[in-house]
Design an enzyme around this catalytic site. Structure first.
Site, PDB file in Angstrom:
ATOM      1  N   ASP A   1      11.230   2.876   5.770  1.00 17.10           N
ATOM      2  CA  ASP A   1      11.200   1.175   5.527  1.00 17.10           C
ATOM      3  C   ASP A   1      11.715   0.313   5.936  1.00 17.10           C
ATOM      4  OD1 ASP A   1       8.585   0.454   4.130  1.00 17.10           O
ATOM      5  OD2 ASP A   1       9.922  -1.081   4.743  1.00 17.10           O
TER       6      ASP A   1
ATOM      7  N   ALA B   1      -2.717   3.815   9.687  1.00 17.77           N
ATOM      8  CA  ALA B   1      -3.321   2.821   8.927  1.00 17.77           C
ATOM      9  C   ALA B   1      -3.565   1.487  10.110  1.00 17.77           C
ATOM     10  CB  ALA B   1      -2.562   2.309   7.833  1.00 17.77           C
TER      11      ALA B   1
ATOM     12  N   ASP C   1      13.566   1.854  11.150  1.00 14.90           N
ATOM     13  CA  ASP C   1      13.146   0.464  12.072  1.00 14.90           C
ATOM     14  C   ASP C   1      12.732   1.552  13.368  1.00 14.90           C
ATOM     15  OD1 ASP C   1      11.884  -1.200  13.566  1.00 14.90           O
ATOM     16  OD2 ASP C   1      13.249  -2.607  12.773  1.00 14.90           O
TER      17      ASP C   1
ATOM     18  N   GLY D   1       8.646  -4.957   3.000  1.00 15.27           N
ATOM     19  CA  GLY D   1       8.521  -3.960   1.840  1.00 15.27           C
ATOM     20  C   GLY D   1       9.784  -3.812   0.948  1.00 15.27           C
TER      21      GLY D   1
ATOM     22  N   THR E   1       6.002  -3.140  16.850  1.00 10.42           N
ATOM     23  CA  THR E   1       6.407  -2.455  16.091  1.00 10.42           C
ATOM     24  C   THR E   1       4.592  -1.418  15.582  1.00 10.42           C
ATOM     25  OG1 THR E   1       7.589  -3.609  13.614  1.00 10.42           O
ATOM     26  CG2 THR E   1       6.001  -2.661  13.404  1.00 10.42           C
TER      27      THR E   1
ATOM     28  N   TYR F   1      -1.349  -8.982  15.872  1.00  9.87           N
ATOM     29  CA  TYR F   1      -1.522  -8.227  14.830  1.00  9.87           C
ATOM     30  C   TYR F   1      -3.035  -6.885  15.549  1.00  9.87           C
ATOM     31  CZ  TYR F   1      -2.662  -5.535  10.371  1.00  9.87           C
ATOM     32  OH  TYR F   1      -3.197  -5.245   9.273  1.00  9.87           O
TER      33      TYR F   1
ATOM     34  N   VAL G   1       0.803  -1.532  -0.092  1.00  8.93           N
ATOM     35  CA  VAL G   1       0.364   0.518   0.156  1.00  8.93           C
ATOM     36  C   VAL G   1       1.213   1.562  -0.060  1.00  8.93           C
ATOM     37  CG1 VAL G   1      -1.395   1.262   1.850  1.00  8.93           C
ATOM     38  CG2 VAL G   1      -1.985  -0.943   0.996  1.00  8.93           C
TER      39      VAL G   1
HETATM   40  P1  NAD Z   1       3.469  -4.239   3.623  1.00  7.14           P
HETATM   41  O1  NAD Z   1       4.115  -5.645   4.326  1.00  7.14           O
HETATM   42  O2  NAD Z   1       2.641  -4.018   2.281  1.00  7.14           O
HETATM   43  O3  NAD Z   1       3.630  -2.782   4.078  1.00  7.14           O
HETATM   44  C1  NAD Z   1       4.187  -2.603   5.610  1.00  7.14           C
HETATM   45  C2  NAD Z   1       5.553  -2.093   5.376  1.00  7.14           C
HETATM   46  O4  NAD Z   1       5.790  -1.764   6.484  1.00  7.14           O
HETATM   47  C3  NAD Z   1       6.737  -3.026   4.941  1.00  7.14           C
HETATM   48  O5  NAD Z   1       7.346  -2.638   3.707  1.00  7.14           O
HETATM   49  C4  NAD Z   1       7.496  -3.677   5.540  1.00  7.14           C
HETATM   50  O6  NAD Z   1       9.525  -3.573   5.303  1.00  7.14           O
HETATM   51  C5  NAD Z   1       7.472  -2.239   6.842  1.00  7.14           C
HETATM   52  N1  NAD Z   1       8.022  -2.465   7.851  1.00  7.14           N
HETATM   53  C6  NAD Z   1       7.386  -3.375   9.008  1.00  7.14           C
HETATM   54  N2  NAD Z   1       7.505  -3.087  10.017  1.00  7.14           N
HETATM   55  C7  NAD Z   1       7.870  -1.814  10.175  1.00  7.14           C
HETATM   56  C8  NAD Z   1       9.288  -1.891  10.963  1.00  7.14           C
HETATM   57  N3  NAD Z   1       8.899  -1.990  12.331  1.00  7.14           N
HETATM   58  N4  NAD Z   1      10.132  -1.000  10.697  1.00  7.14           N
HETATM   59  C9  NAD Z   1       9.450   0.125   9.659  1.00  7.14           C
HETATM   60  N5  NAD Z   1       8.974  -0.518   8.254  1.00  7.14           N
HETATM   61  C10 NAD Z   1       8.567  -1.526   8.714  1.00  7.14           C
HETATM   62  O7  NAD Z   1       1.773  -4.539   4.413  1.00  7.14           O
HETATM   63  P2  NAD Z   1       0.463  -3.240   3.449  1.00  7.14           P
HETATM   64  O8  NAD Z   1      -0.691  -4.973   2.662  1.00  7.14           O
HETATM   65  O9  NAD Z   1       1.074  -2.371   2.757  1.00  7.14           O
HETATM   66  O10 NAD Z   1      -0.345  -2.590   5.133  1.00  7.14           O
HETATM   67  C11 NAD Z   1       0.170  -1.494   5.336  1.00  7.14           C
HETATM   68  C12 NAD Z   1      -0.605  -0.888   6.458  1.00  7.14           C
HETATM   69  O11 NAD Z   1      -1.606  -1.471   5.604  1.00  7.14           O
HETATM   70  C13 NAD Z   1      -0.279  -1.315   7.497  1.00  7.14           C
HETATM   71  O12 NAD Z   1      -0.015  -1.129   8.755  1.00  7.14           O
HETATM   72  C14 NAD Z   1      -1.494  -2.471   7.970  1.00  7.14           C
HETATM   73  O13 NAD Z   1      -2.170  -3.326   8.716  1.00  7.14           O
HETATM   74  C15 NAD Z   1      -2.575  -1.699   6.878  1.00  7.14           C
HETATM   75  N6  NAD Z   1      -3.579  -2.898   6.434  1.00  7.14           N
HETATM   76  C16 NAD Z   1      -3.207  -3.223   5.509  1.00  7.14           C
HETATM   77  C17 NAD Z   1      -4.035  -3.733   4.463  1.00  7.14           C
HETATM   78  C18 NAD Z   1      -4.761  -4.843   3.195  1.00  7.14           C
HETATM   79  O14 NAD Z   1      -5.182  -5.312   2.727  1.00  7.14           O
HETATM   80  N7  NAD Z   1      -2.784  -4.953   2.518  1.00  7.14           N
HETATM   81  C19 NAD Z   1      -5.500  -3.914   5.264  1.00  7.14           C
HETATM   82  C20 NAD Z   1      -5.219  -3.881   6.710  1.00  7.14           C
HETATM   83  C21 NAD Z   1      -4.667  -2.890   7.602  1.00  7.14           C
END
Ligand code: NAD
Length: 382
Positions: free
Chosen positions: A58, A139, A83, A63, A117, A209, A39
């Site tokens: 990130d 988010a 982080d 990611g 996190t 989560y 996202v």
């Molecule tokens: P994703 O895993 O693709 O993206 C999450 C990003 O956060 C990754 O790039 C990861 O490397 C980074 N990350 C994780 N822990 C970290 C840390 N400690 N420090 C720095 N970076 C960190 O997931 P996504 O699907 O893109 O989701 C993005 C956000 O949207 C999340 O918070 C997720 O909970 C929320 N969300 C997504 C969905 C969905 O369907 N994709 C649904 C509900 C909520």
């Protein structure tokens, strides 16, 4: 020489996707945590193309640099390997706080890190927002609503619990039923609206989560009330699209990959569980509208068009024109039975609703996955 200069100018401007010009007063400095994820990278694209200055932070847990590499070198863009569990000191106007693993295999891989996190990471970002006077959008997730048990499941749970209590304590069936009477009087909330407080198992496999996001929301409102930080909370429902993880274990990616590879499409349980999926560009537009609105209470962002998992499997199978068959496997623990957003609030207060039809979004995602598989087969990257 003039032609050569023109050619050079063109090659330079074509190096990046087109970016709108914004005057300095309209241009914002925007931090996206988790901006190299699925996202976050689409959000980066939108905000960059709208002409803002974007800093992506990130730790590359899930990611990939490749998701944002087309912006590397652009004067409005910066990528920081950091982080969020560690404090960050930068100057920004807005923070989109997305950093968190999002899919069950990823967030269950290291539950303690997922909790850190979502708790310490969120505290750090709220601290940053407070210091620099930035607005923060969290988010959050539909999973804060937890498992919305179906009626048959509720009765099943009640019977199981009755058996357990009478066996353990020798208590009567009637006293064991007691705790469930309240539940019986409150039928499930479906679709889930923002007023619903949820039904979450604090010690279940998804708790790191679900509960992590719930406490992250609590932190946002504590900072808003106590410190005056401007917060926005998006409760995001299932989202799909290009750059989603091939192995994220969620229904869309599983089914597309299985169908493309001619493997059976695996449905857990009867397949009657429902899900509603939004395409990523709809979500990104919703996030930006929410950030720039005056709505500080939580807002659902999702597509209310509900489908059973089985319908989903059948649709993907037909779009891929796959010969795969559908295979039924035992139900997963704590798997929500129904999940559908009530988006009346977003419609009314933000004027937002999803516009990308399911089939169009699925076709784009199928194309992305088949390109990824091709690349993998050609060993161009791991
Ligand atoms: P994703 O895993 O693709 O993206 C999450 C990003 O956060 C990754 O790039 C990861 O490397 C980074 N990350 C994780 N822990 C970290 C840390 N400690 N420090 C720095 N970076 C960190 O997931 P996504 O699907 O893109 O989701 C993005 C956000 O949207 C999340 O918070 C997720 O909970 C929320 N969300 C997504 C969905 C969905 O369907 N994709 C649904 C509900 C909520």
């Amino acid at each position: 020489l003039r032609e050569k200069i023109r050619e050079l100018e063109l090659s330079f401007t074509q190096k990046y996707p087109p970016v709108k010009f914004l005057s300095e007063k309209d241009r914002k400095r925007i931090l996206i945590t988790g901006g190299a994820g699925f996202v976050g990278s689409h959000l980066t694209d939108k905000l960059m193309m709208d002409g803002h200055e974007v800093t992506v932070v990130d730790n590359f847990f899930t990611g990939r640099k490749r998701n944002v590499e087309h912006w590397i070198g652009h004067e409005n863009f910066e990528l920081i390997n950091h982080d969020v569990v560690e404090p960050l000191y930068i100057e920004v106007d807005q923070i989109y706080h997305l950093a968190s693993p999002a899919s069950p295999p990823n967030y269950m891989y290291n539950p303690i890190k997922t909790l850190k996190t979502n708790t310490i990471g969120t505290l750090n970002m709220l601290g940053l927002a407070k210091r620099v006077g930035a607005r923060l959008l969290l988010a959050s997730t539909s999973e804060v609503y937890g498992v919305s048990l179906s009626w048959t499941n509720a009765i099943h749970c009640m019977k199981e619990r009755k058996k357990l209590l009478s066996l353990e304590n020798g208590s009567s069936i009637n006293s064991a039923v007691g705790p469930f009477i309240a539940f019986k009087l409150h039928p499930e909330v479906h679709p889930q609206n923002e007023e619903y407080w949820g039904h979450v198992n604090p010690i279940g496999p998804r708790a790191c989560y679900d509960e992590g996001k719930r406490v992250a929301e609590t932190m946002c409102y504590a900072y808003m009330k106590q410190e005056g930080v401007e917060v926005r909370v998006a409760r995001i429902f299932n989202t799909f699209g290009s750059r989603m993880h091939m192995n994220d274990g969620r229904v869309v990616s599983n089914f597309i990959l299985q169908a493309l590879q001619g493997e059976p499409l695996t449905v857990y349980g009867s397949g009657s569980q429902t899900r509603a999926f939004q395409y990523v560009s709809d979500l990104v537009n919703g996030l930006v509208s929410l950030m720039n609105s005056n709505v500080s209470s939580p807002v659902n962002l999702g597509n209310p068009e509900e489908h059973t998992i089985l319908e989903f499997a059948q649709l993907i199978k037909s779009l891929v024109v796959s010969r795969s068959h559908i295979q039924f496997l035992p139900e997963a623990q704590d798997d929500p039975q129904r999940r559908r957003p009530d988006i009346r609030k977003a419609k009314m207060l933000l004027g937002w609703e999803p516009v990308v039809p399911l089939e169009e979004g699925l076709n784009k995602t199928i194309q992305y996955f088949s390109r990824e598989l091709e690349h993998q087969a050609n060993n161009q990257y791991i």
